[in-house]
Design a protein around this motif. Structure first.
Motif, PDB file in Angstrom:
ATOM      1  N   LEU A 157      10.797 -72.943  29.714  1.00 37.01           N
ATOM      2  CA  LEU A 157      10.111 -73.989  28.958  1.00 37.01           C
ATOM      3  C   LEU A 157      11.100 -75.049  28.482  1.00 37.01           C
ATOM      4  O   LEU A 157      10.849 -76.248  28.603  1.00 37.01           O
ATOM      5  CB  LEU A 157       9.338 -73.397  27.777  1.00 37.01           C
ATOM      6  CG  LEU A 157       8.607 -74.404  26.898  1.00 37.01           C
ATOM      7  CD1 LEU A 157       7.581 -75.194  27.715  1.00 37.01           C
ATOM      8  CD2 LEU A 157       7.931 -73.695  25.727  1.00 37.01           C
ATOM      9  N   GLU A 160      12.227 -77.152  31.508  1.00 41.65           N
ATOM     10  CA  GLU A 160      11.191 -78.094  31.942  1.00 41.65           C
ATOM     11  C   GLU A 160      11.011 -79.228  30.927  1.00 41.65           C
ATOM     12  O   GLU A 160      10.828 -80.391  31.308  1.00 41.65           O
ATOM     13  CB  GLU A 160       9.861 -77.365  32.171  1.00 41.65           C
ATOM     14  CG  GLU A 160       8.771 -78.245  32.736  1.00 41.65           C
ATOM     15  CD  GLU A 160       9.083 -78.851  34.096  1.00 41.65           C
ATOM     16  OE1 GLU A 160       8.459 -79.882  34.428  1.00 41.65           O
ATOM     17  OE2 GLU A 160       9.933 -78.327  34.839  1.00 41.65           O
ATOM     18  N   THR A 161      11.093 -78.908  29.646  1.00 40.15           N
ATOM     19  CA  THR A 161      10.947 -79.922  28.594  1.00 40.15           C
ATOM     20  C   THR A 161      12.055 -80.963  28.688  1.00 40.15           C
ATOM     21  O   THR A 161      11.803 -82.174  28.601  1.00 40.15           O
ATOM     22  CB  THR A 161      10.933 -79.253  27.206  1.00 40.15           C
ATOM     23  OG1 THR A 161       9.844 -78.330  27.153  1.00 40.15           O
ATOM     24  CG2 THR A 161      10.800 -80.274  26.092  1.00 40.15           C
ATOM     25  N   TYR A 165      11.846 -84.927  29.570  1.00 34.73           N
ATOM     26  CA  TYR A 165      12.477 -85.873  28.640  1.00 34.73           C
ATOM     27  C   TYR A 165      13.386 -86.844  29.399  1.00 34.73           C
ATOM     28  O   TYR A 165      13.340 -88.064  29.191  1.00 34.73           O
ATOM     29  CB  TYR A 165      13.265 -85.088  27.587  1.00 34.73           C
ATOM     30  CG  TYR A 165      14.091 -85.935  26.665  1.00 34.73           C
ATOM     31  CD1 TYR A 165      13.508 -86.616  25.598  1.00 34.73           C
ATOM     32  CD2 TYR A 165      15.466 -86.053  26.840  1.00 34.73           C
ATOM     33  CE1 TYR A 165      14.274 -87.386  24.731  1.00 34.73           C
ATOM     34  CE2 TYR A 165      16.236 -86.812  25.984  1.00 34.73           C
ATOM     35  CZ  TYR A 165      15.643 -87.483  24.939  1.00 34.73           C
ATOM     36  OH  TYR A 165      16.405 -88.253  24.088  1.00 34.73           O
TER      37      TYR A 165
END
Length: 180
Positions: A157, A160-161, A165
Motif C-alpha cells: 500500500l 503504491e501510494t 504521488y
C-alpha cells in the motif's frame, strides 16, 4: 520487515531553504547567524533561519529548465537502465516512478544492494555533472543541495501510494504519469 521500496527526494541548490514556508529539519539560527538549535525535528517557517541560509549561499538558486529536466531524466535512465541491460551492474536499483521537477527530484526505487547514501550520491553526482556541462551553466558549480530525503517503504500500500504521488507530480505538469 523487508524494505519494498525507497522514496528518494533531493532539491536543487538554493531552493527549499531552511526556514522557508514548507517547514524544515535544519538547524535554527539567531539574527547573528549562530545555531541556536540543532536540526532533527520539523521546524515551522522561520524568516531568520531563511535569511541566514541565503547569506551562506555561494551562488544563485538553481531552477532546472526543460532541457535540464530532460537531461536529468536521460542521465538517470542511462545510469540505471542502459547499464542494467548491458549486464554490467546488478546492484543498481530499479526506478519504479520518477518526477523531475524544476526544483526537486522524486524517485521511487527498488530495494538497494548498497547504502542509500552511495546511490543518492551517484545519482546526484552524475546528473549534476551532465547539467553543469551545458553552456547555460558556464561558471556554475552547484546543481543540487548537499543532502537528500529518504523514506523506506515496507508494504504494498505504501509503495503504491508513493508511486501515485510521484505520478501525480508529472500529470499536474501535463506529462504522462510515467514520462521517463
Amino acid at each position: 520487515m523487508p524494505t519494498l521500496g525507497i522514496h528518494l527526494i533531493w532539491t536543487t541548490y538554493g531552493t527549499y531553504l531552511p526556514g522557508d514556508n514548507s517547514g524544515h529539519w535544519s538547524p535554527l539560527f539567531n539574527i547573528y547567524g549562530q545555531i541556536i538549535e540543532r536540526g532533527g525535528k520539523l521546524n515551522r517557517a522561520d524568516l531568520t533561519s531563511q535569511n541566514c541560509a541565503k547569506c551562506l549561499m555561494k551562488e544563485a538558486p538553481k531552477i532546472l529548465n526543460d532541457e535540464e529536466n530532460a537531461l536529468v531524466a536521460a542521465t538517470l535512465g542511462d545510469l540505471v537502465y542502459r547499464t542494467d541491460r548491458m549486464g554490467c551492474d546488478s546492484s543498481l536499483p530499479r526506478i519504479y516512478a520518477a518526477a523531475i521537477e524544476a526544483t526537486h527530484v522524486h524517485l521511487l526505487l527498488s530495494p538497494l544492494q548498497e547504502a542509500i547514501g552511495t546511490v543518492a550520491g551517484r545519482f546526484k553526482g552524475r546528473t549534476s555533472s551532465a547539467v553543469l556541462k551545458l553552456p547555460c551553466n558556464k561558471g556554475r558549480e552547484r546543481t543540487w543541495t548537499a543532502r537528500y530525503w529518504k523514506v523506506f517503504l515496507f508494504d504494498d500500500l505504501a509503495l503504491e501510494t508513493v508511486k501515485i504521488y510521484i505520478e501525480d507530480h508529472n500529470t499536474r505538469r501535463g506529462l504522462p504519469a510515467a514520462p521517463f
